[in-house]
Design a protein around this motif. Structure first.
Motif, short mmCIF file in Angstrom:
data_model
loop_
_atom_site.label_atom_id
_atom_site.label_comp_id
_atom_site.label_asym_id
_atom_site.label_seq_id
_atom_site.Cartn_x
_atom_site.Cartn_y
_atom_site.Cartn_z
N VAL A 335 -8.64 -11.47 -0.74
CA VAL A 335 -7.51 -11.75 0.14
C VAL A 335 -6.82 -10.43 0.47
CG1 VAL A 335 -5.33 -12.96 0.41
CG2 VAL A 335 -7.19 -14.02 -0.88
N PRO A 336 -6.72 -10.07 1.76
CA PRO A 336 -5.97 -8.85 2.12
C PRO A 336 -4.47 -9.12 2.07
CG PRO A 336 -6.96 -9.83 4.08
CD PRO A 336 -7.38 -10.68 2.92
N LEU A 337 -3.75 -8.32 1.28
CA LEU A 337 -2.31 -8.49 1.13
C LEU A 337 -1.58 -7.26 1.66
CD1 LEU A 337 -2.13 -10.04 -2.46
CD2 LEU A 337 -1.94 -11.23 -0.27
N PRO A 338 -0.34 -7.44 2.14
CA PRO A 338 0.42 -6.31 2.68
C PRO A 338 0.64 -5.22 1.64
CG PRO A 338 1.83 -8.24 2.40
CD PRO A 338 0.43 -8.70 2.19
N TRP A 339 0.44 -3.99 2.06
CA TRP A 339 0.46 -2.85 1.14
C TRP A 339 1.21 -1.70 1.80
CZ3 TRP A 339 0.24 -2.31 -3.70
CH2 TRP A 339 -0.33 -1.24 -4.38
N PRO A 340 2.50 -1.52 1.51
CA PRO A 340 3.30 -0.50 2.19
C PRO A 340 2.79 0.93 2.02
CG PRO A 340 4.72 -2.07 1.05
CD PRO A 340 3.32 -2.36 0.61
N PHE A 341 1.95 1.17 1.01
CA PHE A 341 1.38 2.51 0.84
C PHE A 341 0.34 2.83 1.92
CE2 PHE A 341 2.74 1.73 -3.63
CZ PHE A 341 3.57 2.83 -3.77
N TYR A 342 -0.18 1.78 2.61
CA TYR A 342 -1.12 1.98 3.70
C TYR A 342 -0.32 2.03 5.01
CZ TYR A 342 -5.33 1.33 0.85
OH TYR A 342 -6.33 1.48 -0.06
N VAL A 343 0.06 3.22 5.40
CA VAL A 343 0.95 3.41 6.54
C VAL A 343 0.15 3.35 7.84
CG1 VAL A 343 2.57 4.98 7.66
CG2 VAL A 343 2.51 4.81 5.15
N GLN A 344 0.59 2.50 8.75
CA GLN A 344 0.00 2.45 10.08
C GLN A 344 0.96 3.14 11.04
OE1 GLN A 344 -1.29 -1.56 11.10
NE2 GLN A 344 -3.22 -1.15 10.05
N ALA A 345 0.64 4.38 11.35
CA ALA A 345 1.54 5.23 12.13
C ALA A 345 1.24 5.10 13.62
CB ALA A 345 1.41 6.68 11.69
N VAL A 397 2.68 2.27 -8.85
CA VAL A 397 1.72 1.60 -7.96
C VAL A 397 1.22 0.37 -8.68
CG1 VAL A 397 -0.44 1.80 -6.67
CG2 VAL A 397 1.05 3.81 -6.93
N ALA A 398 1.54 -0.82 -8.17
CA ALA A 398 1.15 -2.07 -8.83
C ALA A 398 0.84 -3.13 -7.78
CB ALA A 398 2.25 -2.56 -9.76
N PHE A 399 -0.31 -3.81 -7.96
CA PHE A 399 -0.71 -4.85 -7.01
C PHE A 399 0.28 -6.02 -7.00
CE2 PHE A 399 -5.33 -3.40 -7.69
CZ PHE A 399 -5.22 -2.50 -6.65
N LYS A 400 0.88 -6.29 -8.13
CA LYS A 400 1.76 -7.46 -8.19
C LYS A 400 3.01 -7.27 -7.35
CE LYS A 400 4.36 -6.46 -12.45
NZ LYS A 400 4.65 -6.98 -13.81
N ASP A 401 3.31 -6.02 -6.99
CA ASP A 401 4.46 -5.79 -6.11
C ASP A 401 4.22 -6.31 -4.70
OD1 ASP A 401 5.70 -4.60 -8.23
OD2 ASP A 401 5.31 -2.53 -7.57
N MET A 402 2.93 -6.57 -4.38
CA MET A 402 2.62 -7.10 -3.04
C MET A 402 3.24 -8.48 -2.82
SD MET A 402 -1.42 -6.19 -2.59
CE MET A 402 -2.07 -4.53 -2.68
N SER A 403 3.42 -9.22 -3.89
CA SER A 403 3.94 -10.58 -3.77
C SER A 403 5.44 -10.61 -3.56
CB SER A 403 3.57 -11.40 -5.01
OG SER A 403 4.13 -10.81 -6.18
N LYS A 404 6.10 -9.47 -3.71
CA LYS A 404 7.55 -9.42 -3.57
C LYS A 404 7.95 -9.08 -2.13
CE LYS A 404 8.16 -7.69 -8.30
NZ LYS A 404 8.67 -6.55 -9.12
N GLU A 405 9.02 -9.67 -1.69
CA GLU A 405 9.58 -9.34 -0.38
C GLU A 405 10.19 -7.94 -0.43
OE1 GLU A 405 10.26 -10.38 3.61
OE2 GLU A 405 9.30 -11.58 2.04
#
Length: 559
Positions: A335-345, A397-405
């Motif tokens: 499942v692709p989850l939102p990841w703020p470290f992957y910046v789309q500039a 850097v933690a994957f579980k942070d993806m679930s947080k708003e």
């Protein structure tokens, strides 16, 4: 012969000679005069050189067809116009065809559309308002070009993030000379310049570098360059550009000397550097920590005028990271989850490299600052969005942070530069310093003779994604977990082309056409008046002139 008939004969011969010269003048002498303010109908010397180098006829299929709204009709006319301009300057025949991919007979239509997708020409849903109703149609805003031996295609409708339809159209029209000229150059290119990708310091694996080779192979010869085999800077001077793609082992004085002197001799270098080291295999559970990494190149870049910071940028304009959420039938469910470290500039500078560029994705990117370096011009090319956040080392850097708003208020660092272009006169890092023992200190160049540097705070900006099913590497910008591709491939191509040919076809992207929209309120209010002026008035004027002529004639002969 009667003098009267002799004069008549001479008159006929003179008129025939003048008529013959008028009809054939363009065969002996031709010229074009561009009276537009922006030079709309002029092309650059580099484009003329490309047309001069054509060694065979060219066939062009225009794919933008159908009942188009006014904006797209204007775009279609501009494509036709630039092709006709090219044809007027080329010694070879350039034929123009009009092909509707949706109207190709039988099953060939589907095959043709698949082939267009391989060229990056995907169909676009065009929405327009006609007579108060919404209309939707499928268009292919591109062209296909064929030489006697090759074929290629070009997508011509391109814009930057946040642009409106009119701005996108105008930008695409400005870039027509570059896009079409570059495609023609690829069809007829014979001698390609050499590009070197540095290996030996733990840089990208073979599959990870596939995208760079695939992107550059159309215009250049691409080679791997083992640094340990370079005995002197002369061994590197056969390359126009060297690419340093994320070393995982720190560079020593020997490697820095070779890069430094390559730049001093007029070479060009791309530095894609990771300032932080992350082990994503440990990002599950409670997560891991990104720590600073010493590449050994920081002092080299500092001398040239930039500093990559020991931080990571998070952005609300983010990409997605694939996470295994469980299993279904012994198959992992990704499942692709939102990841703020992957910046789309998507915020670009108005520069030939980035003008008209779509989103560029970065994976764990650091910010860049400039430092004093006399006679060096520093141009920021790509920026994060206004809603970005800068986190200094160490960074959790933690994957579980993806679930947080995400806390939007914390993304307040503003727009940060992610890529810098450096041009000018560089000072050698080894000026007034000891050089490594194996090199001759008397041969050192203390200042550069040309050369350019591009610095990105991310080693993976030109790294290929790999299909998880069969581990096949993908072209740059293609993401197996997203339907939308990014412009990383075009960014690399533009960068290398600018470095090698700064006055080449890419310089045509400096063209700017001013948008002069009609006043829609006045059009609505004065529509009937101008219809009468343009349709009825000319007819009345002709009738009046005819009546006046007849009246004067009658008056003359009555007397």
């Amino acid at each position: 012969m009667n003098r009267k008939y002799s004069a008549l004969l001479y008159g006929i011969l003179a008129i025939s000679l003048i008529w013959f010269l008028v009809l054939n003048l363009d065969k002996w002498w031709s010229f074009r005069l561009d009276m537009t303010e922006e030079g709309k109908y002029s092309i650059g010397q580099a484009t003329l050189d490309v047309l001069e180098d054509m060694d065979g006829p060219l066939e062009v299929d225009i794919l933008l067809m159908g009942d188009l709204p006014p904006g797209m009709k204007r775009f279609q006319r501009n494509i036709e116009q630039i092709l006709k301009t090219f044809r007027s300057y080329s010694r070879e025949e350039i034929s123009i065809n009009y092909v509707d991919p949706l109207a190709v007979a039988g099953d060939s239509s589907e095959q043709y559309i698949i082939k267009l997708a391989d060229y990056g020409i995907n169909p676009t849903n065009l929405h327009s308002n006609r007579n108060g109703t919404q209309a939707t149609q499928l268009i292919f805003p591109g062209i296909v070009l064929r030489s006697p031996t090759k074929e290629t295609g070009v997508l011509l409708l391109k814009g930057e993030l946040g642009m409106g339809p009119e701005e996108t159209l105008n930008l695409s029209i400005e870039n027509l000379e570059f896009e079409i000229g570059q495609a023609i150059k690829r069809l007829y290119a014979v001698n390609k310049r050499a590009i070197g990708i540095i290996i030996g310091q733990g840089e990208m694996e073979e599959d990870e570098g596939y995208g760079m080779v695939e992107a550059l192979n159309e215009d250049f010869e691409v080679y791997k360059v083992p640094f340990e085999q370079a005995k002197s800077v002369e061994d590197l001077l056969t390359f126009e550009v060297l690419i340093v793609a994320g070393p995982k082992v720190a560079y020593g004085e020997r490697e820095k000397y070779l890069l430094d002197q390559f730049l001093m001799y007029g070479g060009n270098i791309l530095f894609m550097m990771d300032q932080m080291t992350i082990n994503l295999e440990e990002a599950g559970g409670n997560g891991t920590v990104a720590m600073p990494f010493d590449s050994g190149i920081d002092d080299l870049l500092f001398r040239y005028g930039v500093r990559i910071n020991k931080d990571l940028i998070k952005d609300l304009n983010f990409g997605y990271y694939p996470v295994v959420s469980g299993e279904f039938g012994n198959q992992p469910q990704i499942v692709p989850l939102p990841w703020p470290f992957y910046v789309q500039a998507g915020k670009m500078a108005s520069h030939p490299i980035t003008k008209g560029l779509d989103l560029v994705q970065f994976r764990f990117v650091s910010s860049i600052d400039t430092v004093k370096a006399d006679q060096v011009k520093k141009t920021p090319l790509i920026f994060s969005s206004n809603y970005s956040r800068r986190e200094s080392a160490p960074v959790r850097v933690a994957f579980k942070d993806m679930s947080k708003e995400p806390d939007i208020k914390s993304f307040n660092s503003g727009s940060l530069p992610l890529v810098y272009l450096l041009e000018g006169k560089f000072t050698s890092f080894f000026k007034n310093r000891f050089v490594p023992d194996e090199f001759d200190a008397s041969k050192i160049l203390p200042e550069s003779n040309g050369g350019k540097i591009l610095v990105a705070g991310d080693a993976e900006v030109f790294k290929s994604w790999v299909k998880p099913q069969d581990q096949i590497p993908l072209p740059l910008g293609n993401n197996p977990f997203s339907e939308k591709s990014t412009a990383n491939r075009t960014f690399l191509q533009n960068t290398v082309n600018y470095m090698v040919y700064p006055e080449g076809i890419i310089a045509s992207k400096n063209k700017e056409f001013e948008i002069r929209p009609l006043n829609k309120v006045k059009i609505k209010q004065q529509r009937s008046m101008w219809q009468v002026i343009n349709v009825v008035l000319p007819v009345l004027l002709v009738i009046f002139i005819g009546w006046l002529k007849q009246f004067l004639r009658k008056r003359k002969y009555v007397k």
